[in-house]
Design an enzyme around this catalytic site. Sequence first.
Site, PDB file in Angstrom:
ATOM      1  N   GLY A  50       0.765  -1.142   0.208  1.00  0.00           N
ATOM      2  CA  GLY A  50       0.038   0.023   0.205  1.00  0.00           C
ATOM      3  C   GLY A  50       0.501   1.187  -0.137  1.00  0.00           C
ATOM      4  O   GLY A  50       2.213   1.430   0.249  1.00  0.00           O
TER       5      GLY A  50
ATOM      6  N   GLY B  44       0.119   5.934   0.000  1.00  0.00           N
ATOM      7  CA  GLY B  44      -0.345   7.030  -0.108  1.00  0.00           C
ATOM      8  C   GLY B  44       0.475   8.681   0.313  1.00  0.00           C
ATOM      9  O   GLY B  44       2.146   8.254   1.035  1.00  0.00           O
TER      10      GLY B  44
ATOM     11  N   VAL C 213       3.753   1.028   2.102  1.00  0.00           N
ATOM     12  CA  VAL C 213       3.862   0.871   3.097  1.00  0.00           C
ATOM     13  C   VAL C 213       4.191  -1.065   2.873  1.00  0.00           C
ATOM     14  O   VAL C 213       3.563  -1.982   1.481  1.00  0.00           O
ATOM     15  CB  VAL C 213       2.296  -0.024   3.775  1.00  0.00           C
ATOM     16  CG1 VAL C 213       2.500  -1.261   5.274  1.00  0.00           C
ATOM     17  CG2 VAL C 213       2.137   1.525   4.891  1.00  0.00           C
TER      18      VAL C 213
ATOM     19  N   LYS D 234       6.531   0.785   7.174  1.00  0.00           N
ATOM     20  CA  LYS D 234       5.989   1.806   6.500  1.00  0.00           C
ATOM     21  C   LYS D 234       7.149   2.313   6.632  1.00  0.00           C
ATOM     22  O   LYS D 234       7.685   3.262   7.441  1.00  0.00           O
ATOM     23  CB  LYS D 234       4.100   2.362   7.898  1.00  0.00           C
ATOM     24  CG  LYS D 234       3.868   3.350   7.145  1.00  0.00           C
ATOM     25  CD  LYS D 234       3.128   3.584   7.431  1.00  0.00           C
ATOM     26  CE  LYS D 234       1.881   4.815   6.783  1.00  0.00           C
ATOM     27  NZ  LYS D 234       1.354   5.593   7.774  1.00  0.00           N
TER      28      LYS D 234
ATOM     29  N   ASP E  51      -8.002  10.959  10.084  1.00  0.00           N
ATOM     30  CA  ASP E  51      -8.365  10.311   9.017  1.00  0.00           C
ATOM     31  C   ASP E  51      -8.830   9.639   9.035  1.00  0.00           C
ATOM     32  O   ASP E  51      -8.524   8.347   8.328  1.00  0.00           O
ATOM     33  CB  ASP E  51      -5.987  10.337   8.104  1.00  0.00           C
ATOM     34  CG  ASP E  51      -6.868  10.487   6.692  1.00  0.00           C
ATOM     35  OD1 ASP E  51      -7.550  11.677   6.317  1.00  0.00           O
ATOM     36  OD2 ASP E  51      -6.012  10.304   6.155  1.00  0.00           O
TER      37      ASP E  51
END
Length: 872
Positions: free
Chosen positions: A19, A21, A26, A41, A144
């Site tokens: 992942g 962002g 990640v 991360k 978030d």
Amino acid sequence: MSLATGTRLGPYELQALVGSGGMGQVYRARDTRLDRTVAIKVLAGLPGNRDPSPGASSRSARLRERFDREARAVSRLNHPHICTLHDIGREGDIDFLVMEYVDGETLAAQLTRGPLPLAQAIRAAVETADALARAHAAGVVHRDLKPANIMLTKAGVKLLDFGIAKVLAADDVPQSDASTSVALTTEGTILGTIQYMAPEQLEGRTLDARTDIFAFGAVAYEMIAGRPAFDADTSAGLIAAILHSTPPSPASVQPLTPQALDRLIMTCLAKAPEDRWQSTLDLLRELRWIADRGADASSPAPAAGSAPRARRVTLFTAFLVAGALLGGGLMRWFDSPGGAPPLPIVRFPITLGSGEALETVDGHSAGPSLDLSPDGSKLVYVVERNERTQLMLRSFDRLEPVALPGTESASAPFFSPDGEWVGFIAGERLKKISTAGGAPLVLSPVPPVTRGASWAADGTIYLSPSFAESIFRIPDSGGSLTPVTSLDPGDANHLLPHVLPGGRGIIFTVWNGGSFADASLWVWSAATGTRHKLLEAATCGRYASTGHLVFARDAALLAVPFDLTTLTIRGSPVPVADGVEVSATNGTAQFALSAGGALVYAAQAAATDGADRLVWVDRNGGEQPIPDIHGDFEAARLSPDGRRVAFQSLNDLWINELGTSARRRLTFAGVNQFPVWTPDGTRIAFSHPAAGMPTPSLFWTAADGSGQPESIVTGGTVNFPSDWSPDGSVLAFSRTSGVVGNWDILTWARQDGQTSIVENSAFNELQPAFSPDGKWLAYVSDSSGRREVYVRPYPSPGARIPVSSDGGEEPRWGPDSKELFYVQGRSLMRVTIKTTPALGASKAETLFERRYRRLTGSPGFTSYSVAAASGS
């Protein structure tokens, strides 16, 4: 720039990018020291900070500041529904966090398939609010919260990514609900995802916990309605909608939304923070109240212009049965030809007798506790009365049901194709009984945990005879069990078979342990002998004559068009009923269909105070709750030092430190059952399928989570651990070598890894327990015709003595080897054991009687532990 597979960051080896962002990337990685899977991360823009543009250095510094802030924020949070931070490090110019690797599906991905079933949505909302309440108590505002940051796992919700969380300084931790603090963003900067932002966040004003409450409301709205609360074609339009527009209520989109939940969500979405819930704790209490109301809380909110909807009515304590007669069949329910209005749906309750309750399965037993005859004229169901179960037959042309004699201890009833016989399981036997009366006929021995059966028109009965087994068949005249399907790698078991019309095949569930997301519906073709998957996240499929497949997904019933010729799905599922009683541990849904379209189902049981919680119980039956251990768990075992509890939850093993909420997961794949501590408390033995063997073998693992589980015993069909000898040198376990074979007691020697037979006869011997002095072995045998507790010398063989006289299971020794406890029905019994001049036992006394959770019949299950110090 992504890092290459195999890159080492300290002791962590990257395996795959999973992942990315605005905050960073990640990776799934391996901790080479502890040989476990973790999530790494790394900060966005790395490695190297090679960006030569003006301001790149300051941007990198700000990113690192936020990165460090995330670590401090997450390190404060220890909660079962918050992703755990393991470590923080730096390798060269790469900063990274090491976090728990969460295996599941994001809520965002789930929502692409539509709204969540109501029960699942409420449960996810409760767990998310619980996590937020813990974060807010630590002074952390997420800022978030969105579906992409909520992971749905086997153990429930996991809240992810506090990467832009605001950590309040100690002086700023809110003393009241209206807290203020300095924002971490620069003026004019928006951090987060617009669709879930509160008005004050978009306007750059001061933020506090109520900002997260707004985002929570937006997420909950989408779970219920299946669409965002606020939407627009442009960012500017979306911001304007959040600032100035009120979304339609969830109930106007999904009319079955409970009124209390509708009000809760709309309060979260109030524009002004002071008009929202003022703390997440208040929000959590309200959500739990809604969840605890069960069927009563499922009263839908009134929708403008719509007629009142029928409401299911509670009939007896936690259980209820409601019948929905679908007047023109299910086709009219789903799709009225020519646009004609659907025929009216008639709902009526089936009232149970005084002191009776519908007996629903728990744990690893399976199979609905009710069935309709094919013509819809008769209903059979299992009722519990005075701790005993029996089959009841209700003909709809009569006012009262009748008990079927000889069906005591029955479970999983199912009708014959002509409706003249009822098949069922009782006393580890597959039986059938005529609906006109008479004695039951025995068809075959079966294991005690048979998992559903269905009767075909050609006289074949299909059934799932045990955990970790496939579907078998047997003639309705009796005989041997013959396998039909076979387990593929990754299949935990096949269960809940349902025969298709015309002998075309069977629908069955593949349950891989964990949650409904791991279940799937398959069809086996009688013509080809092959099988293929029909639906993901579905269980307990039943064919309706209207050409639909009705199935369960969490607590909802849905239906989808099904082609009998090609054995394929032809459309999208639509809802049929919500709030249906469904077992979270095996997917059994309590419903039945007739050939003509009548539906009968048991409504979801309302939660009760203290349910699914561990308690201390003294010898007089006085209870003291054990905080922080609750939810979906079973087979709990107290550690030898009395400070920890090991238990299984959705087919993984966990350890909880008593007196704290600290929970540690020990296993991460497959079906893991029945933890047993070594006497020194350093290791735990348990049941788990070995590589290439779908049935349970024995493993053990370090109790502190270090290292990997190791296989110690294979062979046989099923192996379940029971107890360690006091010196920790020998593990006693139960084994069966066939689908309907007898249970035997064996031991495994820690020194040389050899197994030895302790009890092996033509009867079942199981649940062995060593005395604390190591001289005696208590166990259960059914040589008398029912399960009783016996004691014999150990290790040398010798004459045994009976301990129980009216049935008994789960023997447990007191700390001094002079008393023995066991379970009899719902009672905990106690006897005194004497060894001189000869081995003997006193008359049993009842200590207390409670409706504690039990898994009757399973050789590996334990429902209680005895404290070493006090014998409580």
